[in-house]
Design an enzyme around this catalytic site. Structure first.
Site, short mmCIF file in Angstrom:
data_model
loop_
_atom_site.label_atom_id
_atom_site.label_comp_id
_atom_site.label_asym_id
_atom_site.label_seq_id
_atom_site.Cartn_x
_atom_site.Cartn_y
_atom_site.Cartn_z
N HIS A 1 0.82 -1.21 0.00
CA HIS A 1 0.00 0.00 0.00
C HIS A 1 0.85 1.26 0.00
O HIS A 1 0.51 2.26 -0.61
CB HIS A 1 -0.95 -0.03 1.19
CG HIS A 1 -1.85 -1.21 1.15
ND1 HIS A 1 -2.61 -1.62 2.20
CD2 HIS A 1 -2.10 -2.08 0.16
CE1 HIS A 1 -3.28 -2.70 1.86
NE2 HIS A 1 -2.99 -3.00 0.63
N CYS B 1 -6.32 2.42 -20.99
CA CYS B 1 -5.89 2.96 -19.69
C CYS B 1 -4.86 2.10 -18.99
O CYS B 1 -4.53 2.35 -17.84
CB CYS B 1 -7.09 3.20 -18.79
SG CYS B 1 -7.94 1.68 -18.31
C1 PEP Z 1 -5.46 -2.76 -16.34
O1 PEP Z 1 -5.64 -3.93 -16.00
O2 PEP Z 1 -4.88 -2.45 -17.38
C2 PEP Z 1 -5.91 -1.66 -15.48
C3 PEP Z 1 -5.83 -0.41 -15.88
O3 PEP Z 1 -6.38 -1.97 -14.25
P1 PEP Z 1 -5.47 -2.31 -13.01
O4 PEP Z 1 -4.05 -2.00 -13.39
O5 PEP Z 1 -5.98 -1.47 -11.89
O6 PEP Z 1 -5.72 -3.77 -12.81
#
Ligand code: PEP
Ligand code: MG
Length: 755
Positions: A368, A681
């Site tokens: 964290h 993303c």
């Molecule tokens: C992903 O899996 O690309 C994503 C953006 O989510 P996280 O990294 O939070 O799993």
């Protein structure tokens, strides 16, 4: 017999008088051996100190041949003196010559002496020398005499550590002085480079007063501090979320065990009984225990020695009336925080403007504290063994969060090369900053929205700093992960409202809770799973336990009253799941309406595309979803069946492989056809070359970490997309491992600036 046992305090008082004299250190040492010998009615008292190469040199003697002083040397382990140093424990022998380790040193003239008692001079568990007393007659020195000798050793340890007797350079060899450059490699957990000044998260207390004025007062001080310590340790153990404090259950249990150990307390009391202050007693007992534990080969026990160090330090801070961490202290402007472990809440206690980096003995990329460090944009290096021991407050330090290296007390040339590196980085930052308000548009006029990935309130200033178009991914689980209990509806609403307010007219996409996998809540019971990345996580939990999701949607709807709300669901694997999630959103909207609440001005519901199966359901999906966002981190791991957290597989498959790019292309085409938005993303979106490839495939929204916005914008603005798109068009069916190098060549030939 008049012994020190009869009056150890008198002995200490006289010792203190000698220590305060303004004579040379050698003079004082000579007086001290005479004092001990007469006080203990011993014919001999000698002091040996550790020299270069780990040899013990006779530094002062009463009773042995004075010509041997500074001439007689013993190796660690050699003779009885060497034996005491090696094992860092006292010896008390009525018949020393019968001991297997006895060696005869003719130059000292010690032949006629029968009995010997010796104690190590310890500091921080390290042996700096030995004090011995000897008698001609057979004599067993009593316990209190041994105690008294240990107390004197403690005072001598301070004198030695000051560097007046043995030069500071030699002391460095013992590890007692922390003066030399020290370089260590650990793991790179949060990116960035910083030059700063060490601040120990848990400050080390320097014991100034060793000899007590009034032992009764010291006893009371000790008892009070121990009582405070015990209750604070109990509080920590009872704390629902230990990770917030950075401590693991095992460590806290060890604290509790030591804090309640009657042997420890007895030894502290005895040390005070010999005339030490409460602080000196803690230090002495700690040093002896540490020396004992550190000799064990069992790593578990050595680890416990660290726990005991921490605890003794805590006790010293209670005695000094100091806070447990440096957060509230007066801090320099360039703090590099150093700790064994640290929790996210503790990190957030520090003044962000002064915090330049964090280095931990523990720490992992998914801890964290790592999440918070990344959100704060400060480098974090973890897994540096012995760091806390090696560092002193105020030391210069360089933290290289890219290579996972730290340079403590760096040499001038290392500082110079890092300063040069920082200057280049600062120059680049200036260039990026100059682009802050420039449009993210390619040379042939294609606009690509560059958004931020965020998750904590501390991320919000990055919006203005980077000039990002909005927040493309707000990971709502992060605030849940760094608090002690489930955030209330009110707290959630306040946070989401704050995010929307900070964003103003810029769009924000909230992703609902993505728990499970490595994202666990300390206050929520989760069954251990064989394969958590593919387990009961994210939307699967939310649909099975809809109360939590409804609560969260209610908070989002309330926060977005009169404003736009974009909601996105994680780990959707089939259209039916999305439909179910969307129905919950609709139900909450209906509920808010029926209660007469102000509704959001517009609501859009979309999904992360992280599970490849969804790629074959794009048409039905896009019929009911308003947008999709490709989470390439998870998508890659499922696409290639390659664990995203496994360093061995880190480079095995490439996001710029024809197969993966082809898949993305399919998604882009489907979204275009449906007239719906598509974003990327995952981490991929924040890398300049990858960002160009995505844009060339038709992606018009990218969401990334704040520090990536500048480099990606620079790359986007530097090039016309058409030739890049044409290249990819021709090569999406290539059989090779990756198009990376060829694509880079094409991009560079087209003038791309890739940072
Ligand atoms: C992903 O899996 O690309 C994503 C953006 O989510 P996280 O990294 O939070 O799993
Ligand atoms: Mg994901």
């Amino acid at each position: 017999m008049v012994t020190a046992a009869g009056n150890p305090r008198m002995l200490l008082r006289r010792l203190r008088d000698i220590m305060q004299e303004r004579t040379s250190a050698q003079d004082r040492l000579d007086r001290i051996v005479t004092l001990i010998a007469s006080n203990m009615v011993a014919e001999v008292c000698s002091i040996y100190l550790m020299r270069h190469g780990g040899e013990l040199e006779l530094f002062a003697t009463e009773g042995l041949n004075k010509a041997a002083v500074h001439n007689t040397r013993l190796k660690k382990g050699e003779g009885l003196v060497g034996d005491i140093a090696l094992h860092a424990r006292p010896l008390n022998l009525p018949d020393a010559q019968s001991h297997p380790n006895f060696v005869f040193l003719p130059e000292t003239g010690e032949e006629p002496f029968q009995s010997l008692m010796g104690v190590p001079i310890l500091r921080d568990g390290l042996c700096l020398g030995v004090i011995v007393v000897q008698n001609k007659t057979r004599r067993l020195y009593d316990e209190e005499e041994v105690e008294a000798a240990q107390t004197i050793a403690m005072v001598l340890a301070e004198m030695v550590a000051s560097g007046d007797l043995v030069s500071p350079t030699e002391l460095e060899e013992t590890g007692i002085r922390r003066d030399r450059p020290w370089r260590a490699k650990g793991s790179a957990i949060a990116d960035g480079v910083a030059i700063g000044e060490v601040v120990l998260h848990e400050p080390r207390v320097k014991v100034e007063r060793l000899i007590a004025e009034n032992p009764e007062v010291e006893r009371v001080r000790l008892e009070t501090a121990v009582a405070e310590l015990r209750s604070s340790v109990d509080e920590m153990v009872d704390h629902e979320d230990m990770e917030l404090l950075g401590d693991t259950k095992e460590v806290l249990e060890a604290y509790r065990m030591f804090a309640n150990d009657s042997g420890w307390l007895t030894r502290l009391r005895e040390a005070i009984g010999t005339g030490l202050t409460a602080e000196a007693a803690v230090e002495r007992v700690q040093s002896e225990t540490r020396a004992r534990l550190m000799r064990h080969t069992d790593p578990y026990l050595r680890e416990r020695a660290h726990d005991l160090d921490d605890l003794a330090n805590r006790l010293l801070r209670h005695l000094a009336g100091l806070a447990d961490t440096s957060a509230g202290a007066l801090l320099p402007d360039n703090v590099v925080l150093i700790a064994r472990a640290m929790g996210p809440a503790e990190l957030l206690d520090y003044d962000r403007a002064k915090l330049k980096a964090v280095v931990l003995e523990e720490g992992s990329p998914t801890s964290h504290v790592a999440i918070v460090a990344r959100a704060l944009g400060i480098p974090l290096v973890g897994r540096i063994d012995n760091l806390v021991d090696m560092a002193d407050s105020g030391n210069a330090i360089i933290v290289d969060g890219e290579r996972g290296e730290v340079h403590l007390r760096p040499a001038a040339d290392v500082v110079a090369s890092y300063r040069a590196k920082l200057a280049v980085m600062a120059q680049r930052e200036l260039e990026f900053a100059a682009l802050r308000d420039a449009p993210a548009e390619t040379a042939d006029g294609v606009a690509v929205a560059l958004n931020l990935n965020a998750g904590l309130a501390v991320d919000l200033p990055h919006l203005d700093e980077t000039g990002a178009a909005g927040i493309g991914l707000f990971r709502t689980e992060l605030p849940f992960m760094i608090t002690t209990r489930l955030p209330s509806l009110r707290q959630q609403t306040d946070l989401y409202a704050r995010v929307l307010t900070a964003a103003g007219t810029r769009p924000v996409t909230f992703r609902t809770l993505d728990l499970g996998g490595d994202k666990v809540l300390p206050y929520m019971h989760m069954e251990a799973e064989e394969n958590p990345a593919m387990g009961w996580r994210a939307i699967r939990i939310s649909l099975d336990r809809p109360a939590l999701l409804r609560y969260q949607l209610r908070a989002m709807i309330a926060a977005a009253a009169g404003r736009s709300l974009n909601v996105m669901f994680p780990m959707i694997a089939e259209v039916a799941e999305f439909a179910q999630a969307r129905a919950l959103l609709d139900a909450e909207l209906a509920r808010a309406a029926s209660l007469g609440k102000t509704l959001p001005a517009a609501v859009r519901a979309g999904t992360m595309l992280e599970v490849p199966s969804l790629g074959w359901s794009l048409r039905p999906l896009l019929a009911i979803a308003d947008f999709i966002s490709l989470g390439t981190n998870d998508l890659m791991q499922f696409f290639f069946a390659s664990d995203r957290g496994n360093p061995r597989l880190g480079d095995r498959y490439d996001a710029l492989s024809p197969a993966f790019l082809r898949f993305i292309r399919t998604c882009v085409d489907a979204a275009d056809e449906a007239g719906k938005g598509l974003a990327v993303c995952g981490e991929m979106a924040g890398r300049p070359l990858e960002a160009l490839a995505l844009a060339a495939l038709g992606v018009r929204q990218l969401s990334m970490q704040p520090h990536a916005v500048g480099p990606v914008k620079m790359a986007i603005r530097s090039v016309a997309l058409a030739p890049l798109a044409a290249f990819l068009e021709r090569h999406l069916d290539d059989p090779g491992h990756s198009l990376r190098e060829a694509f880079r060549g094409v991009a560079e030939a087209a003038g791309a600036r890739l940072g």
